[in-house]
Design a protein around this motif. Structure first.
Motif, short mmCIF file in Angstrom:
data_model
loop_
_atom_site.label_atom_id
_atom_site.label_comp_id
_atom_site.label_asym_id
_atom_site.label_seq_id
_atom_site.Cartn_x
_atom_site.Cartn_y
_atom_site.Cartn_z
N LYS A 1 -1.75 -7.30 1.51
CA LYS A 1 -1.88 -6.36 2.62
C LYS A 1 -2.81 -5.21 2.25
O LYS A 1 -3.63 -4.76 3.08
N GLU A 2 -2.66 -4.70 1.04
CA GLU A 2 -3.43 -3.56 0.54
C GLU A 2 -3.15 -3.44 -0.94
O GLU A 2 -2.12 -3.94 -1.44
N ASP A 3 -4.05 -2.82 -1.68
CA ASP A 3 -3.75 -2.46 -3.06
C ASP A 3 -4.30 -1.06 -3.31
O ASP A 3 -4.92 -0.45 -2.43
N PRO B 1 -1.21 -0.88 6.46
CA PRO B 1 -2.08 -2.04 6.63
C PRO B 1 -1.31 -3.35 6.55
O PRO B 1 -0.32 -3.46 5.81
N HIS B 2 -1.77 -4.34 7.33
CA HIS B 2 -1.14 -5.66 7.32
C HIS B 2 -2.20 -6.75 7.28
O HIS B 2 -3.34 -6.54 7.73
N GLY C 1 2.93 -1.13 12.50
CA GLY C 1 2.05 -0.33 11.65
C GLY C 1 0.61 -0.32 12.07
O GLY C 1 0.12 -1.23 12.73
N ILE C 2 -0.07 0.75 11.64
CA ILE C 2 -1.48 0.96 11.92
C ILE C 2 -2.21 1.23 10.61
O ILE C 2 -1.73 2.00 9.77
N GLY D 1 -6.36 -3.86 5.62
CA GLY D 1 -5.75 -3.91 6.94
C GLY D 1 -6.76 -3.55 8.03
O GLY D 1 -7.42 -2.52 7.95
N LYS D 2 -6.88 -4.39 9.02
CA LYS D 2 -7.81 -4.14 10.13
C LYS D 2 -7.06 -3.81 11.42
O LYS D 2 -7.66 -3.71 12.49
#
Length: 429
Positions: free
Chosen positions: A71-73, A308-309, A324-325, A397-398
């Motif tokens: 998802k994110e780091d 982010p997803h 989430g955004i 995440g977009k």
């Protein structure tokens, strides 16, 4: 290394500075602020027509590492923060494993030093594994670098556990960040409960699901004489409750997100999962109350709640989509476009809300451009126009509901410890 920032409007509320002038930075520290600094050997950044202010601090982000790096780091999240105008981010503990002990907190700090391009401070969990049943070892968390505790994403439903956590937190003078949601009232909800949830055929989440927990934790803050910070408030009732608590002199603070300040539940009409957040987008009345709360000083901070997803978590039916955004790269622009350039709030107030106040709440030595202070600096261009294009985000995440909008007012440069890390929408490190 010397850096001269020339000709910008310098706003530093802590030191009552609001002038057009120059800032000299050397060895990562602010050396001098003056209407005109005589030429010295330095790299020059021409900030004419720009706003120069203490670096923005986002005290509510989800960097997802460890455990959810798809998802994110920390590397991608801090790069997104840099181009978004943030010099410091505080990451929430809902990772895997949860940041509920010193070892995980130390890992986050170490990883941030290795790959991060902005400052990262972890927030530990209130309870072990965020399960709400046993308090985490706050001493270990604080020693490892945590600046607050929160079970963000999950409320502490047990009032006795929350009371003991508040009492324990006093030993370390850290805020307990409360995710206010009564799960019995919000269960299976998809959006704000009201006219539009009925119209769209989606189960609603009532405002009371947030407000009853705000009321409970205000009472617990009074009982324990502890510091409570309310995360992402979204309703008129929450604003009123916190206003009353502050009038009583209680140690309560709160934050709000750009999406709760600018979007309403009507936006769910297209069933776009990018509009699905927790707490949900609320009514127009709630949005107006939140804005009034900013103006009156009831609300202390603006945060992104950057969540982010991966594509699959959002590219599905609304009721199955994750909340989430991905907001780090648009938050400042949304605030500048919708609130500053429209005349609702002044730019100096935004500096307080996004720099000075978060630093004060978390007791960070930031939010201040006095000589000798760390040179974390955000530079804004209130005239710059740019379209929101999530495909170009540095975040993994977009998921962003502002996609396609042309916003006026963007971060122009981000300087961390005297080093230029982002310039005109691009990473430069």
């Amino acid at each position: 290394m010397r850096l001269m920032i020339k000709g910008g409007r310098i706003i530093d509320p802590v030191n009552s500075i609001d002038l057009v002038g120059d800032i000299l930075v050397e060895d990562g520290l602010v050396q001098e602020i003056s209407p005109a600094i005589r030429t010295k050997k330095a790299e020059v950044l021409d900030a004419n027509g720009k706003i120069v202010c203490p670096g923005f601090i986002d005290m509510h982000v989800h960097l997802r590492e460890p455990g959810f790096e798809y998802k994110e780091d920390i590397a991608s999240g801090t790069r997104a923060a840099a181009v978004g105008g943030f010099t410091t981010v505080c990451c929430m503990p809902n990772t895997n494993p949860v940041i509920d002990n010193g070892a995980v907190a130390a890992f986050v700090c170490s990883r941030a030093r290795q790959v991060g391009v902005v400052n990262v401070f972890p927030i530990g969990s209130i309870t072990k594994k965020q399960q709400g049943t046993e308090i985490s070892e706050m001493a270990d968390l604080v020693q490892a670098g945590c600046v607050a505790v929160s079970d963000d994403g999950r409320p502490v439903m047990n009032a006795e556990i929350m009371r003991r956590a508040l009492e324990y937190s006093r030993m370390f003078d850290i805020p307990v960040i409360s995710h206010c949601e009564d799960l019995d009232l919000s269960e299976d909800g998809q959006m704000h409960e009201g006219f539009y949830s009925t119209l769209y055929g989606l189960k609603g989440i009532p405002a009371a699901a947030e407000e009853v927990m705000v009321a409970r934790d205000i009472l617990l803050a009074e009982t324990t004489k502890s510091r409570v910070h309310f995360a992402h408030i979204s309703t008129r009732g929450s604003v009123e409750l916190i206003k009353m608590a502050k009038r009583k002199g209680l140690a309560v603070t709160c934050e709000v997100t750009p999406h709760h300040l600018t979007l309403t539940d009507e936006m769910v009409r297209d069933y776009d999962p990018d509009t699905k957040v927790n707490p949900p987008l609320r009514s127009r009345e709630d949005v107006e109350a939140l804005r009034q709360g900013l103006i009156e000083g009831v609300i202390d901070c603006i945060v992104t709640d950057h969540a982010p997803h991966e594509v699959e978590a959002k590219d599905c039916e609304y009721n199955l989509a994750s909340c989430g955004i991905s907001g780090l790269e648009t938050a400042v622009a949304v605030i500048l476009n919708d609130l500053v350039n429209s005349g609702i709030v002044d730019i100096s107030d935004v500096v307080r809300l996004m720099s000075v106040n978060p630093a004060n709440i978390l007791k960070l030595d930031r939010g201040n451009l006095a000589p000798g202070k760390v040179a974390d600096i955000t530079i804004l261009d209130l005239e710059l126009e740019r379209r929101v294009e999530p495909s170009r985000f540095l975040s993994k995440g977009k998921n962003n509901p502002f996609k396609g909008r042309v916003l006026k007012g963007w971060p122009w440069a981000t300087i961390v410890r005297g080093r230029l890390v982002a310039y005109n929408g691009k990473l430069v490190v």
